[in-house]
Design a protein around this motif. Sequence first.
Motif, PDB file in Angstrom:
ATOM      1  N   GLY B  22       0.692  -0.996  -0.033  1.00  0.00           N
ATOM      2  CA  GLY B  22      -0.262  -0.199   0.289  1.00  0.00           C
ATOM      3  C   GLY B  22       0.916   1.281  -0.120  1.00  0.00           C
ATOM      4  N   HIS B  23       2.245   1.303   0.568  1.00  0.00           N
ATOM      5  CA  HIS B  23       3.162   1.936   0.402  1.00  0.00           C
ATOM      6  C   HIS B  23       3.378   3.089  -0.867  1.00  0.00           C
ATOM      7  N   GLY B  24       3.133   2.328  -2.016  1.00  0.00           N
ATOM      8  CA  GLY B  24       2.765   3.624  -3.041  1.00  0.00           C
ATOM      9  C   GLY B  24       1.402   3.853  -3.480  1.00  0.00           C
ATOM     10  N   GLY B  51      12.926   2.586   6.413  1.00  0.00           N
ATOM     11  CA  GLY B  51      11.482   1.023   6.635  1.00  0.00           C
ATOM     12  C   GLY B  51      11.057   1.171   5.481  1.00  0.00           C
ATOM     13  N   CYS B  52      10.093  -0.157   4.626  1.00  0.00           N
ATOM     14  CA  CYS B  52       9.840   0.346   3.091  1.00  0.00           C
ATOM     15  C   CYS B  52       9.277   1.970   2.810  1.00  0.00           C
ATOM     16  N   SER B  53       8.803   2.207   4.232  1.00  0.00           N
ATOM     17  CA  SER B  53       7.758   3.291   3.767  1.00  0.00           C
ATOM     18  C   SER B  53       8.765   4.970   3.642  1.00  0.00           C
ATOM     19  N   SER B  54       9.792   4.624   4.205  1.00  0.00           N
ATOM     20  CA  SER B  54      10.668   5.612   4.532  1.00  0.00           C
ATOM     21  C   SER B  54      11.494   5.450   3.676  1.00  0.00           C
ATOM     22  N   THR B  68      18.094   8.605   9.181  1.00  0.00           N
ATOM     23  CA  THR B  68      18.633   7.171  10.505  1.00  0.00           C
ATOM     24  C   THR B  68      16.885   6.690  11.045  1.00  0.00           C
ATOM     25  N   HIS B  69      16.881   5.939  11.235  1.00  0.00           N
ATOM     26  CA  HIS B  69      15.799   4.916  11.651  1.00  0.00           C
ATOM     27  C   HIS B  69      15.196   5.960  12.997  1.00  0.00           C
ATOM     28  N   GLY B  70      13.998   6.378  12.645  1.00  0.00           N
ATOM     29  CA  GLY B  70      12.843   6.854  13.396  1.00  0.00           C
ATOM     30  C   GLY B  70      13.200   8.007  13.751  1.00  0.00           C
ATOM     31  N   THR B  92       7.376   8.450   6.650  1.00  0.00           N
ATOM     32  CA  THR B  92       7.480   7.547   8.210  1.00  0.00           C
ATOM     33  C   THR B  92       6.455   6.686   8.063  1.00  0.00           C
ATOM     34  N   GLY B  93       7.136   5.308   8.998  1.00  0.00           N
ATOM     35  CA  GLY B  93       6.459   4.466   9.140  1.00  0.00           C
ATOM     36  C   GLY B  93       6.218   3.989  10.540  1.00  0.00           C
ATOM     37  N   ASP B  94       5.145   3.270  10.588  1.00  0.00           N
ATOM     38  CA  ASP B  94       4.525   3.167  12.338  1.00  0.00           C
ATOM     39  C   ASP B  94       5.771   3.007  13.612  1.00  0.00           C
ATOM     40  N   GLY B  95       6.850   2.003  12.887  1.00  0.00           N
ATOM     41  CA  GLY B  95       7.785   1.809  13.953  1.00  0.00           C
ATOM     42  C   GLY B  95       8.909   2.095  13.795  1.00  0.00           C
ATOM     43  N   ASP B  96       9.493   3.709  12.426  1.00  0.00           N
ATOM     44  CA  ASP B  96       9.653   4.418  12.751  1.00  0.00           C
ATOM     45  C   ASP B  96       9.290   6.030  13.447  1.00  0.00           C
ATOM     46  N   CYS B  97       7.658   5.878  13.361  1.00  0.00           N
ATOM     47  CA  CYS B  97       7.949   6.416  13.862  1.00  0.00           C
ATOM     48  C   CYS B  97       6.916   7.010  15.608  1.00  0.00           C
ATOM     49  N   ASN B 121       0.858   3.592   8.122  1.00  0.00           N
ATOM     50  CA  ASN B 121       1.035   2.321   9.039  1.00  0.00           C
ATOM     51  C   ASN B 121       0.538   0.673   8.465  1.00  0.00           C
ATOM     52  N   ASN B 122       1.379   0.217   8.418  1.00  0.00           N
ATOM     53  CA  ASN B 122       0.874  -0.890   8.228  1.00  0.00           C
ATOM     54  C   ASN B 122       0.792  -1.796   9.162  1.00  0.00           C
ATOM     55  N   ASN B 123       0.416  -1.253  10.493  1.00  0.00           N
ATOM     56  CA  ASN B 123       1.212  -2.455  11.673  1.00  0.00           C
ATOM     57  C   ASN B 123       2.101  -3.209  11.824  1.00  0.00           C
ATOM     58  N   ILE B 124       2.760  -3.435  11.068  1.00  0.00           N
ATOM     59  CA  ILE B 124       4.501  -3.763  10.974  1.00  0.00           C
ATOM     60  C   ILE B 124       4.922  -3.241  11.011  1.00  0.00           C
ATOM     61  N   TYR B 125       6.313  -4.203  11.285  1.00  0.00           N
ATOM     62  CA  TYR B 125       8.168  -3.709  10.436  1.00  0.00           C
ATOM     63  C   TYR B 125       8.114  -4.640   8.815  1.00  0.00           C
ATOM     64  N   GLY B 126       8.144  -4.135   7.940  1.00  0.00           N
ATOM     65  CA  GLY B 126       7.886  -4.481   7.216  1.00  0.00           C
ATOM     66  C   GLY B 126       8.908  -4.462   6.513  1.00  0.00           C
ATOM     67  N   MET B 127      10.555  -4.041   6.700  1.00  0.00           N
ATOM     68  CA  MET B 127      11.072  -4.088   6.215  1.00  0.00           C
ATOM     69  C   MET B 127      12.075  -4.513   6.373  1.00  0.00           C
ATOM     70  N   THR B 128      11.713  -5.128   7.834  1.00  0.00           N
ATOM     71  CA  THR B 128      12.815  -6.164   8.758  1.00  0.00           C
ATOM     72  C   THR B 128      12.051  -7.429   8.741  1.00  0.00           C
ATOM     73  N   SER B 129      10.709  -7.345   7.775  1.00  0.00           N
ATOM     74  CA  SER B 129      10.158  -9.227   7.484  1.00  0.00           C
ATOM     75  C   SER B 129       9.305  -9.085   8.916  1.00  0.00           C
TER      76      SER B 129
HETATM   77  C1  LIG Z   1      18.439   1.727  14.727  1.00  0.00           C
HETATM   78  C2  LIG Z   1      18.561   1.052  13.433  1.00  0.00           C
HETATM   79  N1  LIG Z   1      17.833  -0.002  14.116  1.00  0.00           N
HETATM   80  C3  LIG Z   1      17.216  -0.935  13.535  1.00  0.00           C
HETATM   81  C4  LIG Z   1      16.914  -0.692  12.389  1.00  0.00           C
HETATM   82  C5  LIG Z   1      16.160  -1.976  11.832  1.00  0.00           C
HETATM   83  N2  LIG Z   1      15.002  -1.839  10.827  1.00  0.00           N
HETATM   84  C6  LIG Z   1      14.933  -1.013   9.344  1.00  0.00           C
HETATM   85  S1  LIG Z   1      13.735  -0.743   9.115  1.00  0.00           S
HETATM   86  C7  LIG Z   1      13.120  -1.427  10.268  1.00  0.00           C
HETATM   87  C8  LIG Z   1      11.420  -1.662  10.393  1.00  0.00           C
HETATM   88  C9  LIG Z   1      10.507  -0.741  10.064  1.00  0.00           C
HETATM   89  O1  LIG Z   1       9.190  -0.623  10.361  1.00  0.00           O
HETATM   90  P1  LIG Z   1       8.523   0.773   9.778  1.00  0.00           P
HETATM   91  O2  LIG Z   1       9.086   1.796  10.049  1.00  0.00           O
HETATM   92  O3  LIG Z   1       7.051   0.623  10.431  1.00  0.00           O
HETATM   93  O4  LIG Z   1       8.222   0.718   8.536  1.00  0.00           O
HETATM   94  P2  LIG Z   1       7.890  -0.266   7.305  1.00  0.00           P
HETATM   95  O5  LIG Z   1       9.621  -1.233   7.192  1.00  0.00           O
HETATM   96  O6  LIG Z   1       6.531  -1.360   7.884  1.00  0.00           O
HETATM   97  O7  LIG Z   1       7.085   0.131   5.971  1.00  0.00           O
HETATM   98  C10 LIG Z   1      14.183  -1.801  11.134  1.00  0.00           C
HETATM   99  C11 LIG Z   1      13.891  -2.280  12.671  1.00  0.00           C
HETATM  100  C12 LIG Z   1      18.246   0.277  11.576  1.00  0.00           C
HETATM  101  N3  LIG Z   1      17.948   0.517  10.322  1.00  0.00           N
HETATM  102  N4  LIG Z   1      18.087   1.127  12.691  1.00  0.00           N
END
Ligand SMILES: Cc1ncc(C[n+]2csc(CCOP(=O)(O)OP(=O)(O)O)c2C)c(N)n1
Lengths: 377, 286
Positions: B22-24, B51-54, B68-70, B92-97, B121-129
């Motif tokens: 859904g990111h597209g 993240g995938c979203s990022s 960087t993440h977050g 940003t993604g749900d995890g990232d944010c 918000n896809n309710n999951i960490y997509g990029m890290t599977s």
């Molecule tokens: C400091 C740090 N911790 C962990 C990671 C690994 N990591 C990369 S993307 C990600 C989660 C992304 O999830 P989300 O923000 O929900 O985005 P999505 O991929 O689902 O779109 C994590 C844990 C990282 N890159 N940097």
Amino acid sequence: MTNVKLMQGNEACTLGALTAGMDFYAGYPITPSTEVAEMCAVELPKTGGRFIQMEDEIGSIAAIIGAALTGRKAMTATSGPGFSLMQENIGYAALTEVPIVIINVQRVGPSTGMPTSPAQSDVMQARWGTHGDHPVVVLAPGNVKECFDLTIKAFNISEEYRVPVIVLTDEVIGHMREKVVLPDPASVKIVNRSKPETRTGYKPYEADPDGGVPLMASFGEGYRYHVTGLFHDETGFPSNKGENAAASIKRLMRKVEKAEPDIRDYFTENTDDCDVLVVAFGSSAMSSLSAVRQARAKGVKAGLFRPKTIWPFPETVLDELSKRVKRIIVAEMNMGQLVLEIQRIVACRAPVESLTKVNGELFRPEEVLEAIMGGKR
Amino acid sequence: MSESMKYFREQRLPHIWCPGCGHGTVTGALVRAIARLNLDRSNVVVVSGIGCSSRAPGYLDFDTLHTTHGRALAFATGVKHSRPNLKVIVMTGDGDCTAIGGNHFIHAARRNIDITTIVMNNNIYGMTSGQFSPMTPKGMIGTTAPYGNSERSFDLANLAIAAGATYVARATAYHATLLEDLIEKALLNKGFSVVEAVTQCPTYLGRRNKLGTAVDMLNWFKESAVNIKAAKAMAPEKLEGKFMIGELYNKPDSEFTADYDQLVAQLQRKFDNFQGGVRECAQNSD
Ligand SMILES: Cc1ncc(C[n+]2csc(CCOP(=O)(O)OP(=O)(O)O)c2C)c(N)n1
Ligand code: SF4
């Protein structure tokens, strides 16, 4: 007109930064660096500069990188715990080649440690704190005036080579007050980053593979380019090719290696004919200098080598000196960090002794003198 | 569509997202909202975390910053505070944010800094599977929640409102037109705006939780989302298990960089004879 002022090291760093053109500060309060933030909060708005107190040190360094990308000269200041939090984004700035300056006023660690006591135990962290091979420059002022001078130099280096530069002081240097003769601002050498002249064909990371520095456009000027902490090719977009990553790492490291002769900075006293060479930086060098003079008065040929650039270390200078001396003593307020670099440089040409102190107090000159006179502690 | 195509870096397409992701859709809605407002490409900066979203900003023809993440909001704060004239957007993604970037999120909201934040918000960490995130509903499966997520999840919109955001809205990848409308309004708010875009990750959330194909997931959004306006007329039992979409909050307030500009103007009137260079140090009175 001479401008003489009594000031502390933290103020001198801030004044140096303002003189260098710093117009963006983001930080999070931490002893013994807080005066830098406080002074920036007072001064920056007066000249249209931007100040922000961020929610933590990770945010602080992130904000200054963002600011620097829009063309500002940006800085943060911190100490041990905050410096630890900044590490990931120091690597980001190194890889994306965004010029930033970080003042680290060292205190005793690890952890919260002794917040109000000086240490020099972030020497290795300053060089290698972030993961991955990366370039960084670390400068170590030895008195209040040098806080002013070396912070200007830090900005100049960061702008010229697009590297993060760390000014490594400590609680004593940061808080002690000395009389400083400030130069006429017009006489101070200021370096600004090289910017592209035209948008056509601009490649944000195009540079001579042998340590070249790419031209840096600012966000908002119509270049519309991409910046990423992933390895990227000269277009700035991510590239997964191993040979591209290798070439990038080599160029980044070579940038600083090539710059070393130009940025090299050190102080020597009585090194022309010395038998015993003391190597010390920052506040440890104050006691060491006094010890060297006392030793001379006793007829012992002692000398001091005080690096002001500690990463990259002025290697060729020490290399030359080490051929002529009988002993080298490295005095530092940690368990022996810079000594490792010195042993590497000196190899086996002279015995290198490590004089350490980790109780949060400066060396007393007698302690260094005792080491010079042969009574190893 | 052609009007919005000029905002894409066409040479960077096709994108890396999985089929059905859904990111597209969310990226498309953002770009169409930008096109509606006819924003100047050279005056927009898009910032993201990891993240995938990022990855989205890489496809967009603006100055783009993949951080960087977050930390996207902290970088974006530096950009916006430096150059308030720039339009700053965070993707940003749900995890990232809300996990690693949660602190920056609440503080950006508290400052009401003029940044438009699109949370994919896809309710999951997509990029890290497929590990669970702070927005994974209780009971759902993630690779690190193999027996069902036992943690409570955030209500992002309420979090943003409580922290001080002045525009908060939610839509889903199914409600793409609504999403576009809401993003447009968010872009017009001079302050911290949050649009939660609920989106599908068929690859990790969908597969593990047996939610079916991307289309099944979109239908799931269609059935579970209730427009806030319609909800007002609905009985509470009818709203059980549903979530609200639409404009959830819109209360403009004074904005951080504008307030700072005002301070600068005041001080500069006081110090307007100052020529630059080394100035008196305020703490140097002793
Ligand atoms: C400091 C740090 N911790 C962990 C990671 C690994 N990591 C990369 S993307 C990600 C989660 C992304 O999830 P989300 O923000 O929900 O985005 P999505 O991929 O689902 O779109 C994590 C844990 C990282 N890159 N940097
Ligand atoms: S893993 Fe999920 S979020 Fe990432 S691209 Fe695939 S579908 Fe999209």
